[in-house]
Design a protein around this motif. Sequence first.
Motif, PDB file in Angstrom:
ATOM      1  N   ALA A 111     -45.287  26.857  36.213  1.00 49.92           N
ATOM      2  CA  ALA A 111     -43.951  26.200  37.652  1.00 49.92           C
ATOM      3  C   ALA A 111     -43.413  25.275  37.605  1.00 49.92           C
ATOM      4  CB  ALA A 111     -45.586  26.166  38.405  1.00 49.92           C
ATOM      5  N   ALA A 112     -41.842  25.425  37.918  1.00 50.14           N
ATOM      6  CA  ALA A 112     -41.104  24.698  37.488  1.00 50.14           C
ATOM      7  C   ALA A 112     -40.800  23.571  39.130  1.00 50.14           C
ATOM      8  CB  ALA A 112     -39.540  25.453  37.706  1.00 50.14           C
ATOM      9  N   THR A 113     -40.839  22.090  38.052  1.00 54.50           N
ATOM     10  CA  THR A 113     -40.772  21.639  39.372  1.00 54.50           C
ATOM     11  C   THR A 113     -39.241  21.883  40.576  1.00 54.50           C
ATOM     12  OG1 THR A 113     -39.382  20.102  38.318  1.00 54.50           O
ATOM     13  CG2 THR A 113     -40.973  19.717  37.963  1.00 54.50           C
ATOM     14  N   ASP A 114     -39.104  20.638  41.139  1.00 56.36           N
ATOM     15  CA  ASP A 114     -38.007  21.182  42.934  1.00 56.36           C
ATOM     16  C   ASP A 114     -36.266  21.069  42.024  1.00 56.36           C
ATOM     17  OD1 ASP A 114     -39.714  21.086  44.517  1.00 56.36           O
ATOM     18  OD2 ASP A 114     -39.105  19.773  45.282  1.00 56.36           O
ATOM     19  N   ARG A 115     -37.065  20.387  41.081  1.00 55.38           N
ATOM     20  CA  ARG A 115     -35.826  19.581  39.939  1.00 55.38           C
ATOM     21  C   ARG A 115     -35.472  21.584  39.202  1.00 55.38           C
ATOM     22  NH1 ARG A 115     -34.321  17.058  34.957  1.00 55.38           N
ATOM     23  NH2 ARG A 115     -32.262  16.085  34.693  1.00 55.38           N
ATOM     24  N   GLY A 116     -36.744  22.017  38.531  1.00 53.45           N
ATOM     25  CA  GLY A 116     -36.183  22.277  37.629  1.00 53.45           C
ATOM     26  C   GLY A 116     -35.957  23.675  38.330  1.00 53.45           C
ATOM     27  N   GLN A 117     -36.444  24.477  39.440  1.00 50.63           N
ATOM     28  CA  GLN A 117     -35.367  25.226  40.895  1.00 50.63           C
ATOM     29  C   GLN A 117     -34.751  25.187  40.029  1.00 50.63           C
ATOM     30  OE1 GLN A 117     -37.164  27.610  42.747  1.00 50.63           O
ATOM     31  NE2 GLN A 117     -38.838  27.716  40.652  1.00 50.63           N
ATOM     32  N   LEU A 118     -33.916  23.651  40.578  1.00 50.95           N
ATOM     33  CA  LEU A 118     -31.882  23.589  40.417  1.00 50.95           C
ATOM     34  C   LEU A 118     -31.277  23.983  38.973  1.00 50.95           C
ATOM     35  CD1 LEU A 118     -32.607  20.224  42.850  1.00 50.95           C
ATOM     36  CD2 LEU A 118     -31.293  22.330  44.134  1.00 50.95           C
ATOM     37  N   PHE A 119     -32.093  23.916  38.655  1.00 53.46           N
ATOM     38  CA  PHE A 119     -31.497  22.969  36.712  1.00 53.46           C
ATOM     39  C   PHE A 119     -32.621  24.593  35.946  1.00 53.46           C
ATOM     40  CE2 PHE A 119     -30.167  19.652  38.559  1.00 53.46           C
ATOM     41  CZ  PHE A 119     -29.463  19.315  38.662  1.00 53.46           C
ATOM     42  N   LEU A 120     -32.368  26.182  36.815  1.00 55.01           N
ATOM     43  CA  LEU A 120     -33.254  27.475  35.998  1.00 55.01           C
ATOM     44  C   LEU A 120     -33.134  27.069  34.995  1.00 55.01           C
ATOM     45  CD1 LEU A 120     -36.044  28.312  36.717  1.00 55.01           C
ATOM     46  CD2 LEU A 120     -34.252  30.601  38.112  1.00 55.01           C
ATOM     47  N   ASN A 121     -31.738  27.529  34.743  1.00 53.36           N
ATOM     48  CA  ASN A 121     -31.028  28.050  32.741  1.00 53.36           C
ATOM     49  C   ASN A 121     -31.268  26.926  32.140  1.00 53.36           C
ATOM     50  OD1 ASN A 121     -29.954  30.002  34.513  1.00 53.36           O
ATOM     51  ND2 ASN A 121     -28.005  29.971  34.722  1.00 53.36           N
ATOM     52  N   ASP A 122     -31.213  25.482  32.326  1.00 50.01           N
ATOM     53  CA  ASP A 122     -31.476  24.451  31.467  1.00 50.01           C
ATOM     54  C   ASP A 122     -33.521  25.154  31.206  1.00 50.01           C
ATOM     55  OD1 ASP A 122     -29.157  23.813  31.621  1.00 50.01           O
ATOM     56  OD2 ASP A 122     -29.305  22.516  33.305  1.00 50.01           O
ATOM     57  N   LEU A 123     -34.101  24.921  32.378  1.00 51.17           N
ATOM     58  CA  LEU A 123     -35.360  25.193  31.834  1.00 51.17           C
ATOM     59  C   LEU A 123     -35.533  26.401  30.858  1.00 51.17           C
ATOM     60  CD1 LEU A 123     -38.260  24.547  32.448  1.00 51.17           C
ATOM     61  CD2 LEU A 123     -38.672  25.783  34.988  1.00 51.17           C
ATOM     62  N   LEU A 124     -35.188  27.731  31.299  1.00 47.45           N
ATOM     63  CA  LEU A 124     -35.924  28.518  30.929  1.00 47.45           C
ATOM     64  C   LEU A 124     -34.832  28.323  28.810  1.00 47.45           C
ATOM     65  CD1 LEU A 124     -34.973  31.320  32.755  1.00 47.45           C
ATOM     66  CD2 LEU A 124     -36.490  30.986  32.456  1.00 47.45           C
ATOM     67  N   GLN A 125     -33.753  27.745  28.757  1.00 44.11           N
ATOM     68  CA  GLN A 125     -33.345  27.676  27.801  1.00 44.11           C
ATOM     69  C   GLN A 125     -34.502  26.970  26.485  1.00 44.11           C
ATOM     70  OE1 GLN A 125     -30.642  28.424  25.952  1.00 44.11           O
ATOM     71  NE2 GLN A 125     -29.505  29.593  28.147  1.00 44.11           N
ATOM     72  N   LYS A 126     -35.276  26.529  26.779  1.00 41.92           N
ATOM     73  CA  LYS A 126     -36.288  25.575  26.174  1.00 41.92           C
ATOM     74  C   LYS A 126     -37.383  27.343  26.018  1.00 41.92           C
ATOM     75  CE  LYS A 126     -35.742  21.198  28.794  1.00 41.92           C
ATOM     76  NZ  LYS A 126     -35.104  20.706  27.845  1.00 41.92           N
ATOM     77  N   PHE A 127     -37.225  28.113  26.566  1.00 42.46           N
ATOM     78  CA  PHE A 127     -38.238  28.977  26.028  1.00 42.46           C
ATOM     79  C   PHE A 127     -37.503  30.486  24.695  1.00 42.46           C
ATOM     80  CE2 PHE A 127     -40.196  26.667  29.222  1.00 42.46           C
ATOM     81  CZ  PHE A 127     -41.365  26.637  28.810  1.00 42.46           C
ATOM     82  N   LEU A 128     -36.358  29.977  24.670  1.00 43.28           N
ATOM     83  CA  LEU A 128     -35.859  30.799  23.821  1.00 43.28           C
ATOM     84  C   LEU A 128     -36.337  30.090  21.900  1.00 43.28           C
ATOM     85  CD1 LEU A 128     -31.405  31.284  24.977  1.00 43.28           C
ATOM     86  CD2 LEU A 128     -33.506  32.826  25.148  1.00 43.28           C
ATOM     87  N   SER A 129     -35.976  31.517  21.748  1.00 41.31           N
ATOM     88  CA  SER A 129     -37.127  31.580  20.266  1.00 41.31           C
ATOM     89  C   SER A 129     -35.371  31.007  19.114  1.00 41.31           C
ATOM     90  CB  SER A 129     -37.482  32.846  19.881  1.00 41.31           C
ATOM     91  OG  SER A 129     -38.550  32.407  20.821  1.00 41.31           O
TER      92      SER A 129
END
Length: 400
Positions: A382-400
Amino acid sequence: MTHDTPALPLIHGGAQTPRAALPQLPPLALYIHIPWCVRKCPYCDFNSHTASNVLPEEEYVDALLADLDQDLYAVYGRELSSIFFGGGTPSLFSAAALGRLLEGVEQRIRFARDIEITLEANPGTFEQDKFVAYRKLGINRLSIGIQSFQPEKLKALGRIHSGDEAVRAAGMARQAGFDNFNLDLMHGLPDQSLDDALDDLRQAIALKPTHLSWYQLTLEPNTVFWNQPPELPEDDTLWDIQEAGQTLLAEHGYTQYEVSAYAQPGRAARHNLNYWSFGDFIGIGAGAHGKLSHPDGRIVRTWKTRAPKDYLNPAKDFQAGAKELSNEELPFEFLMNALRLTDGVEARLYAERTGLELASLDDARREAEQSGLMQVEPSRLAATDRGQLFLNDLLQKFLS
């Protein structure tokens, strides 16, 4: 209508490392795309086309069922948990056409006893008798595209209905027997103030929908607004609208469960929850997309021929392409959906629906937690509230 069985090549996502067979297949949904609208809205990037005076209902229903026939081999023995008629404006089709289609679908795939069947509708196409007939077909949920109640905003958005028609549509939906319906509402509209946005939201809440999709207008490529951008509110105003609107929705019992989805208790959209939890769905109709898991662990995305005239052409294939997701793509594909949910998903679903070990996410997950973008909760993703706001930044961490 006869289309040859497609012999299109399957695009592979690179060399595959063997992964575990899926312990069980996820729930299965059906998306049906009806691509015609009375008029194309300037912000819309969906596969929609201005309708002629006479819609090819019979031919299109024939094509949809033939399209479905070609996907049946991949879902043999499974049942449908939900169906969603999207568009376009599906409520342009008659109840007779949708009835024949639903009957044909049920002859091919078993319906779950509590199946959710949603129809998108435009307030400008509401007729009481028509919606009573829709309800008798077993359609048990509506999604009504309001966008705004204010005349100048509706005009700017190219909508064909008035605010009064939007109010009447909600009333007609309830009178027709729909006790479960969504209202689609936009904010961040051209020249919209905080008071404008909250007035729209208050009017929507007053209609007592069970679900509200409340989302910010964005300018998408290949739209009129992209090429001729309107004057949108400044970022500070957008932030104020978002904060005040979320507070107002919560005060009236609407819980946010996804980035732009709010529902009364027990009324979250099951069809969309299936998307966001990496469930399976067949997509039929012009331009429809699908995603199907196979017991051996393969997960395949498909997309259908986009132009209605080509989709209806017996000489052309329904399926325009298919791609098997690679091990490297799966983390991003899974989390791109799951992390949109405010509560995320149970961590065990990752292995169940991808065939990959949860531990394979450890490094990226730890980095996301340390950045304050992901909750430190072993049993959930689950994302934090901040992670929801910056979802693209969060998802970039899971790109191979």
